[in-house]
Design a protein around this motif. Structure first.
Motif, PDB file in Angstrom:
ATOM      1  N   LEU A 157     -17.779  -0.581   3.664  1.00  0.00           N
ATOM      2  CA  LEU A 157     -16.430  -0.901   4.136  1.00  0.00           C
ATOM      3  C   LEU A 157     -16.383  -2.318   4.710  1.00  0.00           C
ATOM      4  O   LEU A 157     -15.370  -3.013   4.577  1.00  0.00           O
ATOM      5  CB  LEU A 157     -15.981   0.112   5.184  1.00  0.00           C
ATOM      6  CG  LEU A 157     -14.503   0.018   5.608  1.00  0.00           C
ATOM      7  CD1 LEU A 157     -13.577   0.193   4.420  1.00  0.00           C
ATOM      8  CD2 LEU A 157     -14.182   1.042   6.685  1.00  0.00           C
ATOM      9  N   LEU A 158     -17.491  -2.759   5.310  1.00  0.00           N
ATOM     10  CA  LEU A 158     -17.540  -4.119   5.846  1.00  0.00           C
ATOM     11  C   LEU A 158     -17.479  -5.170   4.747  1.00  0.00           C
ATOM     12  O   LEU A 158     -17.127  -6.320   4.998  1.00  0.00           O
ATOM     13  CB  LEU A 158     -18.818  -4.320   6.662  1.00  0.00           C
ATOM     14  CG  LEU A 158     -18.870  -3.675   8.041  1.00  0.00           C
ATOM     15  CD1 LEU A 158     -20.232  -3.912   8.680  1.00  0.00           C
ATOM     16  CD2 LEU A 158     -17.771  -4.192   8.951  1.00  0.00           C
ATOM     17  N   GLU A 159     -17.835  -4.787   3.522  1.00  0.00           N
ATOM     18  CA  GLU A 159     -17.784  -5.720   2.401  1.00  0.00           C
ATOM     19  C   GLU A 159     -16.376  -5.867   1.843  1.00  0.00           C
ATOM     20  O   GLU A 159     -16.088  -6.813   1.123  1.00  0.00           O
ATOM     21  CB  GLU A 159     -18.729  -5.246   1.288  1.00  0.00           C
ATOM     22  CG  GLU A 159     -20.201  -5.202   1.712  1.00  0.00           C
ATOM     23  CD  GLU A 159     -21.068  -4.521   0.667  1.00  0.00           C
ATOM     24  OE1 GLU A 159     -20.504  -4.012  -0.332  1.00  0.00           O
ATOM     25  OE2 GLU A 159     -22.296  -4.492   0.852  1.00  0.00           O
ATOM     26  N   LYS A 160     -15.501  -4.949   2.179  1.00  0.00           N
ATOM     27  CA  LYS A 160     -14.144  -4.933   1.643  1.00  0.00           C
ATOM     28  C   LYS A 160     -13.279  -5.976   2.364  1.00  0.00           C
ATOM     29  O   LYS A 160     -13.086  -5.896   3.573  1.00  0.00           O
ATOM     30  CB  LYS A 160     -13.545  -3.540   1.807  1.00  0.00           C
ATOM     31  CG  LYS A 160     -12.184  -3.342   1.157  1.00  0.00           C
ATOM     32  CD  LYS A 160     -11.750  -1.885   1.302  1.00  0.00           C
ATOM     33  CE  LYS A 160     -10.305  -1.687   0.856  1.00  0.00           C
ATOM     34  NZ  LYS A 160     -10.096  -1.993  -0.552  1.00  0.00           N
ATOM     35  N   SER A 161     -12.784  -6.939   1.608  1.00  0.00           N
ATOM     36  CA  SER A 161     -12.045  -8.043   2.216  1.00  0.00           C
ATOM     37  C   SER A 161     -10.604  -7.687   2.575  1.00  0.00           C
ATOM     38  O   SER A 161      -9.988  -8.342   3.405  1.00  0.00           O
ATOM     39  CB  SER A 161     -12.046  -9.259   1.280  1.00  0.00           C
ATOM     40  OG  SER A 161     -11.462  -8.929   0.036  1.00  0.00           O
ATOM     41  N   GLY A 162     -10.068  -6.650   1.944  1.00  0.00           N
ATOM     42  CA  GLY A 162      -8.700  -6.253   2.247  1.00  0.00           C
ATOM     43  C   GLY A 162      -8.638  -5.153   3.289  1.00  0.00           C
ATOM     44  O   GLY A 162      -9.539  -4.314   3.388  1.00  0.00           O
ATOM     45  N   LEU A 163      -7.595  -5.170   4.087  1.00  0.00           N
ATOM     46  CA  LEU A 163      -7.401  -4.148   5.116  1.00  0.00           C
ATOM     47  C   LEU A 163      -6.685  -2.942   4.532  1.00  0.00           C
ATOM     48  O   LEU A 163      -5.569  -3.086   4.002  1.00  0.00           O
ATOM     49  CB  LEU A 163      -6.579  -4.722   6.266  1.00  0.00           C
ATOM     50  CG  LEU A 163      -6.238  -3.756   7.407  1.00  0.00           C
ATOM     51  CD1 LEU A 163      -7.490  -3.418   8.202  1.00  0.00           C
ATOM     52  CD2 LEU A 163      -5.154  -4.348   8.309  1.00  0.00           C
ATOM     53  N   PRO A 164      -7.285  -1.742   4.593  1.00  0.00           N
ATOM     54  CA  PRO A 164      -6.576  -0.553   4.108  1.00  0.00           C
ATOM     55  C   PRO A 164      -5.395  -0.224   5.016  1.00  0.00           C
ATOM     56  O   PRO A 164      -5.526  -0.236   6.240  1.00  0.00           O
ATOM     57  CB  PRO A 164      -7.642   0.543   4.153  1.00  0.00           C
ATOM     58  CG  PRO A 164      -8.638   0.075   5.161  1.00  0.00           C
ATOM     59  CD  PRO A 164      -8.635  -1.421   5.099  1.00  0.00           C
ATOM     60  N   GLU A 165      -4.266   0.064   4.399  1.00  0.00           N
ATOM     61  CA  GLU A 165      -3.078   0.404   5.193  1.00  0.00           C
ATOM     62  C   GLU A 165      -3.291   1.720   5.926  1.00  0.00           C
ATOM     63  O   GLU A 165      -2.939   1.862   7.096  1.00  0.00           O
ATOM     64  CB  GLU A 165      -1.855   0.497   4.286  1.00  0.00           C
ATOM     65  CG  GLU A 165      -0.565   0.797   5.028  1.00  0.00           C
ATOM     66  CD  GLU A 165       0.626   0.910   4.093  1.00  0.00           C
ATOM     67  OE1 GLU A 165       1.660   1.454   4.534  1.00  0.00           O
ATOM     68  OE2 GLU A 165       0.531   0.459   2.933  1.00  0.00           O
ATOM     69  N   LYS A 166      -3.891   2.683   5.219  1.00  0.00           N
ATOM     70  CA  LYS A 166      -4.210   3.981   5.818  1.00  0.00           C
ATOM     71  C   LYS A 166      -5.698   4.242   5.654  1.00  0.00           C
ATOM     72  O   LYS A 166      -6.230   4.158   4.546  1.00  0.00           O
ATOM     73  CB  LYS A 166      -3.406   5.103   5.157  1.00  0.00           C
ATOM     74  CG  LYS A 166      -1.914   5.031   5.401  1.00  0.00           C
ATOM     75  CD  LYS A 166      -1.209   6.206   4.733  1.00  0.00           C
ATOM     76  CE  LYS A 166       0.296   6.155   4.931  1.00  0.00           C
ATOM     77  NZ  LYS A 166       0.982   7.295   4.252  1.00  0.00           N
ATOM     78  N   LEU A 167      -6.366   4.565   6.745  1.00  0.00           N
ATOM     79  CA  LEU A 167      -7.809   4.817   6.737  1.00  0.00           C
ATOM     80  C   LEU A 167      -8.090   6.179   7.344  1.00  0.00           C
ATOM     81  O   LEU A 167      -7.601   6.502   8.427  1.00  0.00           O
ATOM     82  CB  LEU A 167      -8.541   3.734   7.530  1.00  0.00           C
ATOM     83  CG  LEU A 167     -10.049   3.937   7.738  1.00  0.00           C
ATOM     84  CD1 LEU A 167     -10.801   3.817   6.412  1.00  0.00           C
ATOM     85  CD2 LEU A 167     -10.598   2.926   8.759  1.00  0.00           C
ATOM     86  N   VAL A 168      -8.896   6.972   6.647  1.00  0.00           N
ATOM     87  CA  VAL A 168      -9.401   8.233   7.195  1.00  0.00           C
ATOM     88  C   VAL A 168     -10.874   8.050   7.513  1.00  0.00           C
ATOM     89  O   VAL A 168     -11.648   7.588   6.670  1.00  0.00           O
ATOM     90  CB  VAL A 168      -9.220   9.400   6.209  1.00  0.00           C
ATOM     91  CG1 VAL A 168      -9.981  10.637   6.687  1.00  0.00           C
ATOM     92  CG2 VAL A 168      -7.745   9.736   6.042  1.00  0.00           C
TER      93      VAL A 168
END
Length: 452
Positions: A157-168
Protein backbone atom coordinates in the motif's frame (compact mmCIF):
# COMPACT_ATOMS: atom_id res chain seq x y z
CA UNK A 1 26.91 -23.81 -13.14
CA UNK A 2 29.87 -23.80 -10.78
CA UNK A 3 29.67 -21.24 -7.97
CA UNK A 4 32.43 -18.83 -7.09
CA UNK A 5 33.84 -19.70 -3.66
CA UNK A 6 34.54 -16.99 -1.10
CA UNK A 7 35.40 -17.01 2.61
CA UNK A 8 34.72 -14.40 5.30
CA UNK A 9 35.22 -14.27 9.03
CA UNK A 10 31.64 -13.04 9.42
CA UNK A 11 28.56 -13.39 7.25
CA UNK A 12 25.36 -11.42 7.90
CA UNK A 13 22.16 -12.29 6.04
CA UNK A 14 19.84 -9.29 5.90
CA UNK A 15 20.39 -5.52 5.95
CA UNK A 16 18.21 -4.70 8.97
CA UNK A 17 19.17 -2.46 11.90
CA UNK A 18 21.03 -5.04 13.96
CA UNK A 19 22.80 -6.60 10.98
CA UNK A 20 23.98 -3.41 9.32
CA UNK A 21 25.19 -1.98 12.65
CA UNK A 22 27.07 -5.20 13.39
CA UNK A 23 28.60 -5.25 9.90
CA UNK A 24 29.99 -1.74 10.27
CA UNK A 25 31.25 -2.41 13.79
CA UNK A 26 33.05 -5.61 12.78
CA UNK A 27 34.70 -3.94 9.78
CA UNK A 28 35.80 -0.93 11.84
CA UNK A 29 37.37 -3.29 14.39
CA UNK A 30 39.49 -5.25 11.98
CA UNK A 31 37.21 -8.13 11.05
CA UNK A 32 36.19 -9.09 7.53
CA UNK A 33 32.43 -9.22 6.95
CA UNK A 34 29.99 -9.82 4.11
CA UNK A 35 26.43 -8.49 4.27
CA UNK A 36 23.91 -10.18 2.00
CA UNK A 37 20.71 -8.39 0.98
CA UNK A 38 18.17 -9.93 -1.36
CA UNK A 39 17.02 -6.66 -2.96
CA UNK A 40 18.77 -3.38 -3.71
CA UNK A 41 15.51 -1.70 -2.70
CA UNK A 42 15.96 -2.99 0.85
CA UNK A 43 19.42 -1.64 1.66
CA UNK A 44 19.11 -0.39 5.22
CA UNK A 45 16.32 -2.81 6.14
CA UNK A 46 12.57 -2.68 6.61
CA UNK A 47 12.45 0.32 8.94
CA UNK A 48 14.02 2.67 6.42
CA UNK A 49 12.29 1.37 3.31
CA UNK A 50 8.84 -0.03 4.13
CA UNK A 51 8.05 0.54 7.80
CA UNK A 52 8.95 3.09 10.49
CA UNK A 53 10.50 5.87 8.41
CA UNK A 54 8.13 6.03 5.40
CA UNK A 55 4.98 5.64 7.50
CA UNK A 56 6.05 8.32 9.97
CA UNK A 57 6.99 10.63 7.08
CA UNK A 58 3.51 10.19 5.62
CA UNK A 59 1.89 10.71 9.01
CA UNK A 60 3.70 14.03 9.46
CA UNK A 61 2.69 15.10 5.94
CA UNK A 62 -0.93 14.19 6.65
CA UNK A 63 -0.91 16.25 9.84
CA UNK A 64 0.47 19.18 7.84
CA UNK A 65 -2.32 18.81 5.28
CA UNK A 66 0.11 18.07 2.44
CA UNK A 67 -1.68 16.37 -0.50
CA UNK A 68 -1.10 12.64 -0.68
CA UNK A 69 0.64 12.60 -4.07
CA UNK A 70 3.19 15.20 -2.92
CA UNK A 71 3.66 13.43 0.43
CA UNK A 72 4.15 10.11 -1.34
CA UNK A 73 6.90 11.51 -3.56
CA UNK A 74 8.61 13.12 -0.57
CA UNK A 75 8.47 9.76 1.18
CA UNK A 76 10.11 8.08 -1.82
CA UNK A 77 12.84 10.72 -1.95
CA UNK A 78 13.55 10.25 1.75
CA UNK A 79 13.78 6.46 1.59
CA UNK A 80 15.99 6.61 -1.51
CA UNK A 81 18.37 8.98 0.28
CA UNK A 82 18.52 6.81 3.40
CA UNK A 83 18.90 3.62 1.35
CA UNK A 84 21.95 4.99 -0.45
CA UNK A 85 23.43 6.35 2.78
CA UNK A 86 23.05 2.98 4.50
CA UNK A 87 24.61 1.14 1.56
CA UNK A 88 27.63 3.46 1.59
CA UNK A 89 27.97 3.17 5.38
CA UNK A 90 28.76 -0.53 4.94
CA UNK A 91 30.16 -0.88 1.43
CA UNK A 92 32.46 2.09 1.98
CA UNK A 93 34.40 0.25 4.70
CA UNK A 94 37.59 -1.55 3.66
CA UNK A 95 36.76 -4.87 5.34
CA UNK A 96 33.04 -4.94 4.49
CA UNK A 97 31.28 -6.13 1.33
CA UNK A 98 27.61 -5.86 0.38
CA UNK A 99 26.43 -8.74 -1.80
CA UNK A 100 23.01 -8.41 -3.44
CA UNK A 101 21.27 -11.73 -3.93
CA UNK A 102 19.15 -14.47 -2.38
CA UNK A 103 20.89 -16.52 0.30
CA UNK A 104 20.24 -20.15 1.19
CA UNK A 105 22.13 -22.43 3.54
CA UNK A 106 24.16 -25.31 2.16
CA UNK A 107 25.50 -26.30 5.58
CA UNK A 108 26.02 -24.71 9.00
CA UNK A 109 29.11 -22.94 7.64
CA UNK A 110 28.17 -22.34 4.00
CA UNK A 111 25.63 -20.16 2.25
CA UNK A 112 24.86 -20.08 -1.47
CA UNK A 113 24.00 -16.66 -2.87
CA UNK A 114 22.14 -16.29 -6.17
CA UNK A 115 23.28 -12.83 -7.17
CA UNK A 116 20.82 -10.40 -8.71
CA UNK A 117 21.70 -9.70 -12.33
CA UNK A 118 24.82 -11.89 -12.25
CA UNK A 119 25.15 -15.27 -13.95
CA UNK A 120 27.45 -16.86 -11.37
CA UNK A 121 26.33 -17.88 -7.88
CA UNK A 122 28.60 -17.33 -4.88
CA UNK A 123 29.27 -20.03 -2.30
CA UNK A 124 30.32 -18.29 0.89
CA UNK A 125 31.87 -20.04 3.87
CA UNK A 126 32.13 -18.20 7.16
CA UNK A 127 33.32 -18.72 10.69
CA UNK A 128 30.29 -16.88 12.10
CA UNK A 129 26.87 -16.40 10.52
CA UNK A 130 24.20 -13.96 11.68
CA UNK A 131 20.60 -14.32 10.43
CA UNK A 132 18.87 -10.93 10.20
CA UNK A 133 16.13 -11.45 7.63
CA UNK A 134 13.23 -9.96 9.60
CA UNK A 135 9.55 -10.55 8.90
CA UNK A 136 6.97 -10.17 6.14
CA UNK A 137 3.27 -9.19 6.24
CA UNK A 138 1.00 -12.16 6.88
CA UNK A 139 -2.11 -12.75 4.79
CA UNK A 140 -4.74 -15.01 6.38
CA UNK A 141 -6.42 -17.72 4.27
CA UNK A 142 -9.44 -15.69 3.12
CA UNK A 143 -11.17 -16.58 -0.13
CA UNK A 144 -10.16 -14.17 -2.91
CA UNK A 145 -7.51 -12.36 -0.89
CA UNK A 146 -4.61 -13.44 -3.08
CA UNK A 147 -6.35 -13.05 -6.44
CA UNK A 148 -7.70 -9.56 -5.80
CA UNK A 149 -5.78 -6.66 -7.34
CA UNK A 150 -7.19 -4.31 -4.70
CA UNK A 151 -5.83 -6.10 -1.62
CA UNK A 152 -2.63 -4.64 -0.19
CA UNK A 153 -0.25 -5.28 2.67
CA UNK A 154 1.43 -2.51 4.65
CA UNK A 155 4.36 -2.83 2.23
CA UNK A 156 2.45 -2.74 -1.05
CA UNK A 157 0.00 0.00 0.00
CA UNK A 158 2.95 2.32 0.65
CA UNK A 159 3.97 1.84 -2.98
CA UNK A 160 0.60 3.07 -4.23
CA UNK A 161 0.92 6.70 -5.31
CA UNK A 162 -2.81 7.40 -5.42
CA UNK A 163 -5.00 7.90 -2.37
CA UNK A 164 -7.92 5.45 -2.18
CA UNK A 165 -11.20 7.27 -1.66
CA UNK A 166 -12.51 4.39 0.45
CA UNK A 167 -10.17 2.11 2.41
CA UNK A 168 -11.03 -0.99 4.42
CA UNK A 169 -8.46 -2.11 6.97
CA UNK A 170 -8.63 -5.75 8.06
CA UNK A 171 -7.01 -6.05 11.47
CA UNK A 172 -7.36 -4.07 14.68
CA UNK A 173 -3.74 -4.16 15.82
CA UNK A 174 -1.27 -1.30 15.96
CA UNK A 175 -0.23 -1.45 12.29
CA UNK A 176 -3.88 -1.34 11.24
CA UNK A 177 -4.55 1.61 13.55
CA UNK A 178 -1.58 3.61 12.27
CA UNK A 179 -2.62 3.14 8.64
CA UNK A 180 -6.30 3.79 9.35
CA UNK A 181 -5.49 7.02 11.18
CA UNK A 182 -2.97 8.15 8.56
CA UNK A 183 -5.20 7.58 5.53
CA UNK A 184 -8.16 9.17 7.29
CA UNK A 185 -6.04 12.29 7.86
CA UNK A 186 -5.26 12.36 4.13
CA UNK A 187 -9.01 12.37 3.46
CA UNK A 188 -9.85 8.72 2.80
CA UNK A 189 -13.04 7.24 4.20
CA UNK A 190 -11.75 4.43 6.41
CA UNK A 191 -13.47 1.41 7.92
CA UNK A 192 -11.55 -0.89 10.23
CA UNK A 193 -12.69 -4.50 10.55
CA UNK A 194 -11.48 -5.88 13.86
CA UNK A 195 -11.44 -9.66 14.18
CA UNK A 196 -11.31 -9.45 17.99
CA UNK A 197 -14.57 -9.00 19.86
CA UNK A 198 -12.94 -6.22 21.90
CA UNK A 199 -11.08 -3.19 20.64
CA UNK A 200 -7.41 -3.37 21.69
CA UNK A 201 -8.04 -6.21 24.17
CA UNK A 202 -4.49 -6.12 25.59
CA UNK A 203 -4.87 -2.52 26.76
CA UNK A 204 -6.71 -1.40 29.87
CA UNK A 205 -10.33 -0.68 29.00
CA UNK A 206 -10.15 3.02 29.90
CA UNK A 207 -7.26 3.52 27.49
CA UNK A 208 -8.87 1.43 24.73
CA UNK A 209 -12.14 3.31 25.13
CA UNK A 210 -10.37 6.68 24.85
CA UNK A 211 -8.55 5.60 21.66
CA UNK A 212 -11.80 4.26 20.19
CA UNK A 213 -13.53 7.57 20.95
CA UNK A 214 -10.76 9.67 19.37
CA UNK A 215 -10.50 7.56 16.21
CA UNK A 216 -14.27 7.42 15.79
CA UNK A 217 -14.48 11.20 16.10
CA UNK A 218 -12.18 11.40 13.06
CA UNK A 219 -14.73 9.49 11.01
CA UNK A 220 -12.98 6.11 11.21
CA UNK A 221 -15.62 3.42 11.46
CA UNK A 222 -14.51 0.52 13.69
CA UNK A 223 -16.43 -2.75 13.58
CA UNK A 224 -15.47 -5.34 16.20
CA UNK A 225 -15.99 -9.09 16.24
CA UNK A 226 -16.03 -9.67 12.49
CA UNK A 227 -15.30 -12.90 10.63
CA UNK A 228 -14.10 -12.20 7.07
CA UNK A 229 -15.85 -14.42 4.55
CA UNK A 230 -14.39 -13.44 1.16
CA UNK A 231 -12.95 -10.70 -1.01
CA UNK A 232 -14.07 -10.02 -4.58
CA UNK A 233 -13.01 -7.43 -7.17
CA UNK A 234 -16.08 -5.73 -8.63
CA UNK A 235 -14.30 -3.54 -11.19
CA UNK A 236 -10.92 -2.02 -11.95
CA UNK A 237 -11.47 0.43 -9.10
CA UNK A 238 -13.80 -1.33 -6.68
CA UNK A 239 -13.49 -4.29 -4.34
CA UNK A 240 -16.02 -5.93 -2.04
CA UNK A 241 -15.29 -7.59 1.29
CA UNK A 242 -17.98 -9.80 2.81
CA UNK A 243 -17.97 -10.59 6.52
CA UNK A 244 -20.09 -11.91 9.34
CA UNK A 245 -20.69 -9.37 12.09
CA UNK A 246 -20.66 -10.15 15.81
CA UNK A 247 -24.28 -11.34 15.55
CA UNK A 248 -23.31 -13.84 12.85
CA UNK A 249 -25.13 -11.97 10.09
CA UNK A 250 -23.51 -11.60 6.68
CA UNK A 251 -22.66 -8.05 5.65
CA UNK A 252 -20.33 -6.41 3.16
CA UNK A 253 -18.37 -3.27 2.35
CA UNK A 254 -17.22 -1.81 -0.93
CA UNK A 255 -13.95 0.08 -1.19
CA UNK A 256 -11.20 1.16 -3.55
CA UNK A 257 -8.54 -0.68 -1.57
CA UNK A 258 -8.23 -3.20 1.25
CA UNK A 259 -5.28 -3.22 3.64
CA UNK A 260 -4.59 -6.56 5.30
CA UNK A 261 -2.92 -5.80 8.64
CA UNK A 262 -3.22 -9.14 10.41
CA UNK A 263 0.29 -9.60 11.71
CA UNK A 264 3.64 -10.66 10.34
CA UNK A 265 5.47 -13.92 9.61
CA UNK A 266 9.17 -14.85 9.64
CA UNK A 267 11.05 -14.11 6.42
CA UNK A 268 12.81 -17.44 6.24
CA UNK A 269 11.30 -19.56 3.46
CA UNK A 270 14.14 -19.12 0.95
CA UNK A 271 16.90 -19.57 3.55
CA UNK A 272 16.68 -23.37 3.59
CA UNK A 273 17.69 -23.45 7.26
CA UNK A 274 17.12 -27.21 7.37
CA UNK A 275 20.40 -27.68 5.50
CA UNK A 276 22.16 -25.94 8.37
CA UNK A 277 20.26 -27.92 11.01
CA UNK A 278 18.83 -24.77 12.60
CA UNK A 279 15.82 -25.28 14.86
CA UNK A 280 12.62 -23.27 14.35
CA UNK A 281 9.62 -22.87 16.64
CA UNK A 282 6.03 -23.69 15.69
CA UNK A 283 5.53 -20.24 14.19
CA UNK A 284 8.62 -20.58 12.01
CA UNK A 285 10.90 -18.21 13.94
CA UNK A 286 14.53 -19.12 14.63
CA UNK A 287 14.94 -20.49 18.15
CA UNK A 288 17.70 -18.74 20.10
CA UNK A 289 18.99 -18.90 23.65
CA UNK A 290 19.47 -15.91 25.93
CA UNK A 291 22.68 -15.10 24.04
CA UNK A 292 20.82 -14.97 20.70
CA UNK A 293 22.59 -18.15 19.56
CA UNK A 294 20.83 -20.87 17.62
CA UNK A 295 21.41 -24.56 18.30
CA UNK A 296 24.45 -24.18 16.04
CA UNK A 297 27.25 -22.51 18.04
CA UNK A 298 28.49 -20.41 15.11
CA UNK A 299 25.06 -19.04 14.09
CA UNK A 300 23.12 -16.20 15.75
CA UNK A 301 19.72 -14.70 14.92
CA UNK A 302 19.19 -10.93 15.25
CA UNK A 303 16.01 -8.87 15.35
CA UNK A 304 12.50 -9.90 14.38
CA UNK A 305 13.52 -13.28 12.98
CA UNK A 306 14.36 -14.60 16.45
CA UNK A 307 10.77 -14.16 17.63
CA UNK A 308 11.44 -11.32 20.09
CA UNK A 309 9.66 -7.96 20.22
CA UNK A 310 9.41 -6.60 16.68
CA UNK A 311 10.95 -3.17 17.10
CA UNK A 312 13.93 -1.61 15.34
CA UNK A 313 15.47 -0.62 18.66
CA UNK A 314 15.30 -4.23 19.86
CA UNK A 315 17.28 -5.26 16.80
CA UNK A 316 19.82 -2.57 17.70
CA UNK A 317 19.94 -3.92 21.25
CA UNK A 318 20.52 -7.42 19.87
CA UNK A 319 23.60 -5.96 18.18
CA UNK A 320 24.86 -4.66 21.55
CA UNK A 321 24.50 -8.13 23.07
CA UNK A 322 26.49 -9.74 20.27
CA UNK A 323 29.06 -6.94 20.29
CA UNK A 324 29.80 -7.53 23.97
CA UNK A 325 30.02 -11.28 23.42
CA UNK A 326 32.61 -10.86 20.65
CA UNK A 327 34.60 -7.91 21.95
CA UNK A 328 34.16 -8.08 25.69
CA UNK A 329 31.56 -6.43 27.90
CA UNK A 330 28.89 -7.13 30.48
CA UNK A 331 25.83 -6.81 28.27
CA UNK A 332 25.89 -10.29 26.74
CA UNK A 333 22.36 -11.65 27.25
CA UNK A 334 18.71 -10.72 26.82
CA UNK A 335 18.31 -11.70 30.48
CA UNK A 336 19.82 -8.35 31.47
CA UNK A 337 17.62 -6.32 29.14
CA UNK A 338 15.40 -3.96 31.11
CA UNK A 339 12.04 -2.34 30.41
CA UNK A 340 11.42 -1.38 26.79
CA UNK A 341 8.82 1.20 25.74
CA UNK A 342 6.83 1.32 22.52
CA UNK A 343 4.87 3.95 20.62
CA UNK A 344 2.02 3.77 18.14
CA UNK A 345 1.92 6.79 15.86
CA UNK A 346 -1.77 7.50 15.67
CA UNK A 347 -2.78 11.07 16.53
CA UNK A 348 -2.26 11.62 19.36
CA UNK A 349 0.34 8.85 19.68
CA UNK A 350 -0.03 5.99 22.15
CA UNK A 351 3.05 5.09 24.19
CA UNK A 352 3.52 2.46 26.88
CA UNK A 353 6.16 0.92 29.14
CA UNK A 354 5.91 -1.76 31.83
CA UNK A 355 2.73 -3.27 33.21
CA UNK A 356 -0.84 -2.25 32.53
CA UNK A 357 -3.23 -1.95 35.46
CA UNK A 358 -4.89 -5.31 34.81
CA UNK A 359 -1.51 -7.01 34.39
CA UNK A 360 -0.23 -5.60 37.69
CA UNK A 361 -3.35 -6.83 39.48
CA UNK A 362 -3.01 -10.28 37.90
CA UNK A 363 0.59 -10.45 39.14
CA UNK A 364 -0.55 -9.72 42.69
CA UNK A 365 0.85 -6.23 43.15
CA UNK A 366 -0.72 -3.77 45.54
CA UNK A 367 -1.00 -0.71 43.35
CA UNK A 368 -1.93 2.94 43.17
CA UNK A 369 -3.31 4.26 39.89
CA UNK A 370 -3.25 7.84 38.66
CA UNK A 371 -4.99 9.20 35.57
CA UNK A 372 -4.84 12.65 34.03
CA UNK A 373 -6.76 13.91 30.99
CA UNK A 374 -4.55 15.42 28.31
CA UNK A 375 -6.79 18.48 28.30
CA UNK A 376 -5.44 19.38 31.76
CA UNK A 377 -1.93 19.99 30.36
CA UNK A 378 -1.22 23.60 29.31
CA UNK A 379 1.16 22.53 26.53
CA UNK A 380 -1.54 20.30 25.03
CA UNK A 381 -3.87 23.30 24.91
CA UNK A 382 -1.18 25.45 23.27
CA UNK A 383 -0.75 22.75 20.62
CA UNK A 384 -4.57 22.42 20.35
CA UNK A 385 -4.11 18.67 20.92
CA UNK A 386 -6.26 18.08 23.97
CA UNK A 387 -7.45 14.56 23.21
CA UNK A 388 -6.14 11.68 25.25
CA UNK A 389 -5.40 10.24 28.67
CA UNK A 390 -2.28 9.72 30.80
CA UNK A 391 -2.16 6.77 33.20
CA UNK A 392 0.46 5.34 35.53
CA UNK A 393 0.71 2.40 37.93
CA UNK A 394 2.84 2.52 41.11
CA UNK A 395 3.74 -0.25 43.55
CA UNK A 396 2.26 0.74 46.93
CA UNK A 397 4.96 -1.08 48.89
CA UNK A 398 8.05 0.21 47.08
CA UNK A 399 6.88 3.46 45.43
CA UNK A 400 8.44 2.14 42.19
CA UNK A 401 6.69 2.78 38.89
CA UNK A 402 5.29 -0.48 37.51
CA UNK A 403 3.93 0.88 34.25
CA UNK A 404 2.78 3.93 32.35
CA UNK A 405 0.50 4.46 29.37
CA UNK A 406 0.41 7.84 27.65
CA UNK A 407 -2.17 8.61 24.99
CA UNK A 408 -1.40 12.25 24.28
CA UNK A 409 0.55 14.56 22.03
CA UNK A 410 4.36 13.99 22.31
CA UNK A 411 3.84 10.77 24.26
CA UNK A 412 6.44 9.02 22.11
CA UNK A 413 9.04 11.37 23.59
CA UNK A 414 7.63 11.51 27.13
CA UNK A 415 7.61 7.73 27.59
CA UNK A 416 11.40 7.61 27.36
CA UNK A 417 11.63 9.63 30.56
CA UNK A 418 9.44 7.12 32.37
CA UNK A 419 11.43 4.21 30.93
CA UNK A 420 14.70 5.66 32.24
CA UNK A 421 13.15 6.22 35.68
CA UNK A 422 11.82 2.66 35.83
CA UNK A 423 15.07 1.08 34.68
CA UNK A 424 17.01 3.14 37.22
CA UNK A 425 14.65 1.93 39.96
CA UNK A 426 13.67 5.46 40.91
CA UNK A 427 10.91 6.32 43.35
CA UNK A 428 7.90 7.75 41.50
CA UNK A 429 8.35 10.95 43.50
CA UNK A 430 11.50 11.65 41.49
CA UNK A 431 9.28 12.33 38.47
CA UNK A 432 6.65 14.02 40.61
CA UNK A 433 9.08 16.55 42.06
CA UNK A 434 11.41 17.08 39.09
CA UNK A 435 11.78 20.57 37.62
CA UNK A 436 10.73 20.51 33.97
CA UNK A 437 10.83 23.21 31.32
CA UNK A 438 7.60 25.16 30.88
CA UNK A 439 5.39 24.92 28.98
CA UNK A 440 6.19 21.31 28.06
CA UNK A 441 4.32 18.03 27.92
CA UNK A 442 6.85 16.42 30.27
CA UNK A 443 5.82 18.72 33.12
CA UNK A 444 2.56 16.79 33.13
CA UNK A 445 4.46 14.26 35.27
CA UNK A 446 4.33 16.81 38.11
CA UNK A 447 0.55 16.59 38.06
CA UNK A 448 0.15 12.94 37.10
CA UNK A 449 2.38 11.59 39.86
CA UNK A 450 0.99 14.08 42.38
CA UNK A 451 -2.29 12.12 42.06
CA UNK A 452 -0.69 9.00 43.58
Amino acid sequence: MKAIKQHYQNLIIGFGKGGKTLAAYLAKHGQEVALIEKSEKMYGGSCINIACIPTKALIISAERKIPYNIAHQAKNDLTAFLRDKNFQNVEGLDLASVITGEASFVSANEVLVKQAGVDKDVLISAERIFINTGTLPYKPPIKGINSSEKVFTSTSLLEKSGLPEKLVVIGGGFIGLEFADMYAKFGAKVTLLNIDNEFLPREDKDIADEIFKVLSAKGIRIINGVNIDNVEDLSSDLVKVSYKNEDGKLDYLEANAILVATGRKPNIESLNVGKAGINLNKRGYVIVDEFLKTNKPNIWAIGDINGGPQFTYISLDDFRIIRDQLFGGDYTSVSVRKQVAFSVFISPPLAHVGLREKEAIDKGYEIKVAKLPASAIPRARILTETNGLLKTIVDTKTNKILGCTLFCVDSSEMINTVQVAMNAGLDYRTLRDAIYTHPSMTEAFNDLYNLI
